[in-house]
Design an enzyme around this catalytic site. Structure first.
Site, mmCIF file in Angstrom:
data_model
loop_
_atom_site.group_PDB
_atom_site.id
_atom_site.type_symbol
_atom_site.label_atom_id
_atom_site.label_comp_id
_atom_site.label_asym_id
_atom_site.label_seq_id
_atom_site.Cartn_x
_atom_site.Cartn_y
_atom_site.Cartn_z
ATOM 1 N N CYS A 75 0.835 -1.204 0.000
ATOM 2 C CA CYS A 75 0.000 0.000 0.000
ATOM 3 C C CYS A 75 0.867 1.250 0.000
ATOM 4 O O CYS A 75 0.647 2.186 -0.770
ATOM 5 C CB CYS A 75 -0.933 -0.016 1.212
ATOM 6 S SG CYS A 75 -2.153 1.325 1.212
ATOM 7 N N CYS A 76 1.883 1.266 0.863
ATOM 8 C CA CYS A 76 2.806 2.403 0.906
ATOM 9 C C CYS A 76 3.574 2.549 -0.402
ATOM 10 O O CYS A 76 3.853 3.659 -0.848
ATOM 11 C CB CYS A 76 3.787 2.245 2.059
ATOM 12 S SG CYS A 76 3.087 2.520 3.712
ATOM 13 N N CYS B 254 -1.413 8.195 7.182
ATOM 14 C CA CYS B 254 -2.699 7.833 6.595
ATOM 15 C C CYS B 254 -3.666 7.379 7.682
ATOM 16 O O CYS B 254 -3.254 6.804 8.699
ATOM 17 C CB CYS B 254 -2.502 6.720 5.574
ATOM 18 S SG CYS B 254 -1.596 7.240 4.093
ATOM 19 N N CYS C 271 7.334 4.018 5.985
ATOM 20 C CA CYS C 271 6.506 3.800 4.808
ATOM 21 C C CYS C 271 7.320 3.296 3.623
ATOM 22 O O CYS C 271 6.780 2.686 2.716
ATOM 23 C CB CYS C 271 5.772 5.087 4.432
ATOM 24 S SG CYS C 271 6.861 6.418 3.869
ATOM 25 N N CYS D 294 -3.687 3.714 9.267
ATOM 26 C CA CYS D 294 -2.449 3.259 9.906
ATOM 27 C C CYS D 294 -1.900 4.248 10.927
ATOM 28 O O CYS D 294 -0.713 4.206 11.269
ATOM 29 C CB CYS D 294 -1.395 2.969 8.839
ATOM 30 S SG CYS D 294 -1.926 1.747 7.616
#
Length: 242
Positions: free
Chosen positions: A127-128, A208, A234, A211
């Site tokens: 995702c990062c 985000c 990240c 998280c």
């Protein structure tokens, strides 16, 4: 907000070795570090990357005092708190930042790799990567050096960072590497900088939404990031951008 041009550096800049610069600048003030970076590569080749998080205003203020036209890259991941987006706009106006570039992940990448918006849970590293690492690499293509706000007191992988590092073919400047939390608070106070809206709610470090959690006073600054996981970064500071 302007959109960064996606082009590569046309003429490679001959950069001095990061280790040599670190020897010279390791005890320099943040303003001196930014001034040196500006002199070494020039404004057109230098960018500051900011999350517009809970400590970001201090570095942005120092940069603005040196040169408010240095490009500022902001990674708009699609998962940010609205308070962070509003804070970006507030600080841009307050500090009269002339070139803030909000960079988003590519829609085609999101559609292909995170169509259900659940990647943050199943694979936060992936995702990062698609929401931060890849967009930053794209945004930094025109630049030969960048500035960020990491600090040693944040702990973890940041405890021993240098003032100047090599990041692939680029130089990475960490002007606040040896700055203390108290010194950052002093910058906020002397300049009358507004705090991040979530700071008063117990968020010492804001990323985000999925998280990020509140942090207790006895925890490290970034303890609320990816809570319950081994993940602490990240990826933009652990993966070379070029």
């Amino acid at each position: 907000m302007s959109v960064v041009a996606h082009q590569d550096i046309s003429d490679a800049v001959a950069l001095p070795p990061a280790a040599e610069l670190d020897d010279v600048l390791r005890h320099a003030s943040p303003a001196e570090v930014i001034g040196a970076a500006l002199k070494i590569v020039g404004r057109d080749q230098l960018a500051l990357v900011s999350s517009f998080g809970t400590e970001s205003a201090a570095l942005l203020k120092v940069m603005a005092d040196v040169d408010p036209a240095i490009p500022v890259i902001f990674l708009d991941t699609g998962w940010l708190f609205q308070e962070t987006l509003d804070y970006r706009d507030t600080l841009t106006r307050r500090l009269r930042l002339a070139d803030v570039r909000s960079i988003k992940p590519l829609e085609e990448t999101l559609s292909r790799e995170d169509p259900d918006k659940e990647l943050w849970f199943s694979d936060p590293d992936a995702c990062c990567r698609i929401r931060k690492v890849e967009p930053l690499a794209r945004a930094l293509r025109p630049f030969s050096a960048w500035i960020n706000g990491r600090k040693r007191f944040q702990g973890g992988a940041r405890a021993d960072i240098a003032v100047v590092e090599q990041d692939g073919t680029r130089l990475k400047f960490n002007p606040f590497a040896h700055v203390s939390r108290e010194e950052i608070e002093a910058i906020y106070k002397s300049a009358g900088l507004p705090p991040h809206p979530l700071a008063a709610k117990g968020f010492l470090s804001v990323g985000c939404m999925p998280c990020t959690s509140r942090t207790s006073p006895d925890e490290e600054t970034r303890a609320g990031r990816w809570r319950g996981r081994a993940k602490t970064e990240c990826g933009i500071h652990t993966t070379a951008t070029s």
